[in-house]
Design a protein around this motif. Structure first.
Motif, PDB file in Angstrom:
ATOM      1  N   ASP A  49       0.844  -1.214   0.000  1.00 18.51           N
ATOM      2  CA  ASP A  49       0.000   0.000   0.000  1.00 18.51           C
ATOM      3  C   ASP A  49       0.869   1.250   0.000  1.00 18.51           C
ATOM      4  O   ASP A  49       0.624   2.198  -0.749  1.00 18.51           O
ATOM      5  CB  ASP A  49      -0.931   0.016   1.214  1.00 18.51           C
ATOM      6  CG  ASP A  49      -2.076  -0.969   1.109  1.00 18.51           C
ATOM      7  OD1 ASP A  49      -2.358  -1.455  -0.012  1.00 18.51           O
ATOM      8  OD2 ASP A  49      -2.698  -1.272   2.151  1.00 18.51           O
ATOM      9  N   GLN A  50       1.888   1.242   0.831  1.00 16.55           N
ATOM     10  CA  GLN A  50       2.803   2.374   0.919  1.00 16.55           C
ATOM     11  C   GLN A  50       3.516   2.595  -0.415  1.00 16.55           C
ATOM     12  O   GLN A  50       3.628   3.729  -0.895  1.00 16.55           O
ATOM     13  CB  GLN A  50       3.808   2.072   2.032  1.00 16.55           C
ATOM     14  CG  GLN A  50       4.786   3.146   2.357  1.00 16.55           C
ATOM     15  CD  GLN A  50       5.783   2.650   3.375  1.00 16.55           C
ATOM     16  OE1 GLN A  50       6.475   1.660   3.121  1.00 16.55           O
ATOM     17  NE2 GLN A  50       5.872   3.313   4.509  1.00 16.55           N
ATOM     18  N   ASN A  58       1.080   3.917  -3.109  1.00 14.76           N
ATOM     19  CA  ASN A  58       0.774   5.323  -2.844  1.00 14.76           C
ATOM     20  C   ASN A  58       1.941   6.213  -3.245  1.00 14.76           C
ATOM     21  O   ASN A  58       1.739   7.321  -3.756  1.00 14.76           O
ATOM     22  CB  ASN A  58       0.424   5.533  -1.381  1.00 14.76           C
ATOM     23  CG  ASN A  58      -0.949   5.009  -1.040  1.00 14.76           C
ATOM     24  OD1 ASN A  58      -1.822   4.885  -1.903  1.00 14.76           O
ATOM     25  ND2 ASN A  58      -1.154   4.676   0.220  1.00 14.76           N
ATOM     26  N   PHE A  98       0.996   8.775  -6.116  1.00  7.89           N
ATOM     27  CA  PHE A  98       0.612  10.055  -5.486  1.00  7.89           C
ATOM     28  C   PHE A  98       1.788  10.884  -5.172  1.00  7.89           C
ATOM     29  O   PHE A  98       2.657  11.084  -4.873  1.00  7.89           O
ATOM     30  CB  PHE A  98      -0.229   9.830  -4.224  1.00  7.89           C
ATOM     31  CG  PHE A  98      -1.502   9.085  -4.512  1.00  7.89           C
ATOM     32  CD1 PHE A  98      -2.546   9.706  -5.157  1.00  7.89           C
ATOM     33  CD2 PHE A  98      -1.645   7.755  -4.161  1.00  7.89           C
ATOM     34  CE1 PHE A  98      -3.722   9.021  -5.421  1.00  7.89           C
ATOM     35  CE2 PHE A  98      -2.815   7.066  -4.421  1.00  7.89           C
ATOM     36  CZ  PHE A  98      -3.848   7.700  -5.049  1.00  7.89           C
TER      37      PHE A  98
END
Length: 107
Positions: A99-100, A103, A107
Motif C-alpha cells: 500500500d505504501q 501510494n 501520489f
C-alpha cells in the motif's frame, strides 16, 4: 539493550522467523535513529518514535529498489503472497508495504 558500550537486540525465540525479522528491523530503527530512554519521554513523542521505527522496518525489510524489480501479480492478494514469499514477512506487513509503495508511485 545496552551492555557496556554494546547495543544488543534481543528477539523472542517463540516468534516465527518472519515476525523476528520484522521485530529486528523495528528495533534496529530505534538504535539507528533514537537515543536515550524512551520510557521517560512524553507519550506523544514515544508514539512518534514507534511510528518512525515501524515505518523504517517496512523499508528495511522490503526495500523499494528490490520491490520494483520483481514482477508482481495484478491481484492484490497474489501480490501480497509474492511479497511474503520473496521477503519473508507476514501478510499484514506485506500488505502495508505494498500500500505504501503504490501510494508513493501514484501520489
Amino acid at each position: 539493550m545496552e551492555v557496556g558500550s554494546q547495543l544488543i537486540i534481543l528477539l523472542n525465540e517463540s516468534l516465527s522467523p518472519s515476525l523476528q525479522w520484522q521485530e529486528f528491523a523495528h528495533e534496529l530503527a530505534h538504535i539507528l535513529r533514537h537515543v536515550g530512554n524512551q520510557y521517560i519521554l512524553p507519550k506523544d513523542f514515544r508514539m512518534l518514535q514507534e511510528w518512525q521505527a515501524s515505518h523504517f522496518a517496512l523499508y528495511f525489510c522490503i526495500p523499494g529498489f528490490m520491490l520494483q524489480n520483481i514482477e508482481l501479480p495484478s491481484s492484490k492478494q497474489e501480490a501480497i503472497l509474492k511479497v511474503m514469499d520473496v521477503f519473508h514477512v507476514t501478510p499484514s506487513f506485506a500488505a502495508a508495504r505494498l500500500d505504501q509503495w503504490v501510494n508513493h508511485i501514484f501520489f
